[in-house]
Design a protein around this motif. Structure first.
Motif, PDB file in Angstrom:
ATOM      1  N   LEU A 469       0.733  -1.207  -0.016  1.00  0.00           N
ATOM      2  CA  LEU A 469       0.018  -0.110   0.007  1.00  0.00           C
ATOM      3  C   LEU A 469       0.862   1.174   0.016  1.00  0.00           C
ATOM      4  O   LEU A 469       0.645   2.079  -0.832  1.00  0.00           O
ATOM      5  N   LEU A 470       1.970   1.491   0.769  1.00  0.00           N
ATOM      6  CA  LEU A 470       2.923   2.559   0.888  1.00  0.00           C
ATOM      7  C   LEU A 470       3.487   2.692  -0.510  1.00  0.00           C
ATOM      8  O   LEU A 470       3.516   3.770  -0.846  1.00  0.00           O
ATOM      9  N   ARG A 471       3.936   1.556  -1.123  1.00  0.00           N
ATOM     10  CA  ARG A 471       4.557   1.775  -2.493  1.00  0.00           C
ATOM     11  C   ARG A 471       3.546   2.193  -3.609  1.00  0.00           C
ATOM     12  O   ARG A 471       4.175   3.183  -4.195  1.00  0.00           O
ATOM     13  N   ASP A 472       2.227   1.658  -3.461  1.00  0.00           N
ATOM     14  CA  ASP A 472       1.135   2.434  -4.305  1.00  0.00           C
ATOM     15  C   ASP A 472       0.936   3.866  -4.049  1.00  0.00           C
ATOM     16  O   ASP A 472       0.906   4.487  -5.249  1.00  0.00           O
ATOM     17  N   LEU A 473       0.749   4.188  -2.874  1.00  0.00           N
ATOM     18  CA  LEU A 473       0.468   5.545  -2.547  1.00  0.00           C
ATOM     19  C   LEU A 473       1.536   6.521  -2.994  1.00  0.00           C
ATOM     20  O   LEU A 473       1.432   7.612  -3.490  1.00  0.00           O
ATOM     21  N   GLN A 474       2.916   6.017  -2.794  1.00  0.00           N
ATOM     22  CA  GLN A 474       4.053   6.804  -3.117  1.00  0.00           C
ATOM     23  C   GLN A 474       4.157   6.967  -4.651  1.00  0.00           C
ATOM     24  O   GLN A 474       4.238   8.318  -5.251  1.00  0.00           O
ATOM     25  N   ARG A 475       3.745   5.903  -5.348  1.00  0.00           N
ATOM     26  CA  ARG A 475       3.792   6.252  -6.964  1.00  0.00           C
ATOM     27  C   ARG A 475       2.682   7.165  -7.300  1.00  0.00           C
ATOM     28  O   ARG A 475       2.844   7.988  -8.086  1.00  0.00           O
ATOM     29  N   GLU A 476       1.483   7.124  -6.590  1.00  0.00           N
ATOM     30  CA  GLU A 476       0.643   7.805  -7.084  1.00  0.00           C
ATOM     31  C   GLU A 476       0.720   9.377  -6.655  1.00  0.00           C
ATOM     32  O   GLU A 476       0.047  10.094  -7.391  1.00  0.00           O
ATOM     33  N   HIS A 477       1.229   9.673  -5.587  1.00  0.00           N
ATOM     34  CA  HIS A 477       1.386  10.746  -4.928  1.00  0.00           C
ATOM     35  C   HIS A 477       2.496  11.543  -5.098  1.00  0.00           C
ATOM     36  O   HIS A 477       2.805  12.464  -4.371  1.00  0.00           O
TER      37      HIS A 477
END
Length: 541
Positions: A469-477
């Motif tokens: 989840l942290l990886r996905d949020l980092q890529r998105e934002h």
């Protein structure tokens, strides 16, 4: 055949409530022989801790034994009265709990509490002799300057130091059985290695048995002879540790093993790719710049204690910088200074390109919003009386930016559907609570997120979900992460660069793979050498 210290036969436990009984543990059978160590693994809620609490006669109110026997040193625990149980605790069996802060009296000196544990089964021992024995025990678990530190209160000790005190109390009477419930969760790898080596030494010297409850399968591989895997209140697989880890029969066991992050091998997903989702416009933005930061605390006789000594670092948008080091090396003080919770004595902090005042009181609301934090323990970070949606809405209400659709957007972004909105934290799992903490941290669109041991309290399978989840949020934002952790396997899997701290200073920094494969500083090599291996070396030997 080696005699058993503990035998659990077909144990079943249930919770009693106004809505009727609810089974918690069903048909559990296990055995721990003298001089042997049993590892008990499984996800939160699987019944690991409850089973071991039952062996001590310490089941929480509302939980009862419905069937089965618990034979401890030849006596059935389920048939003993309170007085007999009290006489066996600490002498026959002793328990080391996961959270030392809730186990220690905050108003009494640590040394006095260890001395009380010494005297409980030696009432004829004088106070002075008990204090001397307490200091010896604290020294034996690696507490430096134990005689002086014994006078301090628990809040004046780090989490790792408090756990050492709990272990000192547990081994005070060389019990036949040590039950360790996640004893090293709050400890860095070198202290973890020291604590486990100490437990091994105690078992070797006294012939005592060990029941190790943990989600760290590396510890199980190195320090146990046998293993029991629990799921939903039952044992799904058991056997010799070497056999189970080498060739697990059950799919659930294979899933647990697959979820373990490894510090000994490069991650399957290259850490350098974590920030690839950041746009070109964000790629060169510096989210955090720390220059020559100094943090000091008042010490004895007017002398200042320097917790952070001239630290400089930076984190770019879309990048993860990990900070590792032993307890007391300055990691937490560094985070507090960046947030302004502990004013820095010297140096500077810039967040998203803007200088930040040393104290949080000197920062505007907009400046505070640029840096947010996700805490280690999601249970204590959330108000138990406030719903999930209310917790995420709180920072928005403070900024007078509350919109119900924004709250729902944030919760959806961390994988929580509308059915969670009105739930209280007590109705969530540990992983779900941490997702709420992450959503709350993102509510004000920060440029920088400080992650203080964000997955150390979670099971390995839940860890993997939160890290994804942290990886996905980092890529998105295009978020910048400053990631503090003592779990070097997690660090290797998520960080682009690593900073190693010792004694308040940075002793090594560089790209993650370079630091892990070619460490330059002796202290870094010490940290890496202390990492437990999943390979069952002890059992094989």
């Amino acid at each position: 055949m080696t005699a058993s210290v503990l035998t659990v036969e077909d144990l079943s436990l249930e919770a009693v409530s106004p809505h009727g009984p609810r089974p918690l543990v069903t048909g559990v059978s296990l055995d721990v022989a003298r001089g042997r160590a049993l590892g008990i693994v499984g996800e939160s809620g699987s019944g690991k801790s409850l089973t071991m609490l039952a062996t001590m006669g310490l089941l929480p109110e509302g939980v009862r034994v419905t069937s089965g026997r618990i034979i401890l040193d030849g006596r059935d625990v389920t048939a003993l009265g309170d007085r007999e149980l009290r006489s066996s605790r600490g002498r026959v069996a002793a328990m080391i709990f996961q959270d030392p802060m809730s186990s220690l009296n905050p108003l009494r000196a640590v040394g006095a509490q260890v001395a009380s544990a010494v005297r409980i089964h030696a009432p004829g021992l004088g106070r002075a002799a008990a204090r001397r024995r307490a200091v010896e025990l604290l020294e034996s678990v690696g507490v430096r300057d134990a005689a002086e530190r014994a006078a301090a209160r628990p809040h004046q000790w780090s989490g790792g130091m408090r756990q050492r005190a709990m272990i000192a109390m547990a081994i005070a009477h060389d019990p036949l059985l040590l039950i360790a419930d996640e004893p090293t969760t709050a400890l860095d790898v070198t202290v973890q290695a020291q604590v486990m080596a100490l437990l091994d030494e105690v078992r070797e010297r006294t012939g005592s048995a060990l029941a190790l409850i943990t989600h760290d399968l590396g510890l199980v591989g190195e320090h146990t002879d046998d293993i029991a895997v629990m799921r939903a209140g039952s044992i799904v697989e058991r056997g010799a540790t070497a056999d189970v880890l080498a060739a697990p029969r059950e799919e659930y066991t294979r899933m647990l093993l697959a979820a373990v992050p490894s510090a000994h091998e490069p991650p399957a997903r290259a850490a350098a790719a974590i920030g690839d989702g950041a746009t070109e416009a964000h790629a060169n933005e510096v989210a955090l710049e720390v220059a020559d930061l100094v943090v000091e605390y008042p010490g004895r006789r007017g002398r200042a204690v320097r917790a952070v000594d001239g630290v400089s670092l930076h984190v770019r948008a879309g990048e993860t910088l990990a900070v590792v080091g032993e307890s007391g090396c300055g990691k937490s003080s560094l985070l507090r200074a960046i947030l302004g919770l502990t004013p820095a004595s010297g140096g500077s902090v810039s967040i998203a390109g803007a200088p930040a005042a040393a104290a949080i009181a000197g920062r505007s609301a907009a400046e505070r919003a640029r840096a947010q934090i996700v805490f280690q323990d999601p249970s204590s970070a959330l108000d138990p009386r406030v719903s999930v949606a209310g917790s995420v809405a709180e920072p928005l209400r403070v900024r007078r930016a509350y919109r119900p659709d924004r709250v729902r957007e944030l919760l959806a972004g961390v994988g929580l559907d509308p059915s969670f909105d009105d739930r209280l934290p007590g109705r969530l799992s540990g992983g779900q609570r941490q997702r709420v903490g992450i959503a709350r941290a993102l509510a004000l669109d920060p440029a920088l997120v400080l992650l203080d041991e964000p997955v150390s309290a979670l099971d390995v399978s839940i860890q993997a979900q939160v890290l994804d989840l942290l990886r996905d949020l980092q890529r998105e934002h295009a978020l910048a992460y400053l990631f503090v952790s003592h779990d070097l396997g997690v660090v290797r899997g998520i960080a682009d660069r690593v900073v190693v701290m010792q004694g308040g200073r940075i002793v090594e920094h560089g790209p993650t793979e370079d630091v892990f494969t070619h460490p330059q500083h002796p202290y870094t090599r010490t940290l890496l050498d202390a990492i437990p291996h999943l390979t069952p070396r002890k059992a094989l030997s």
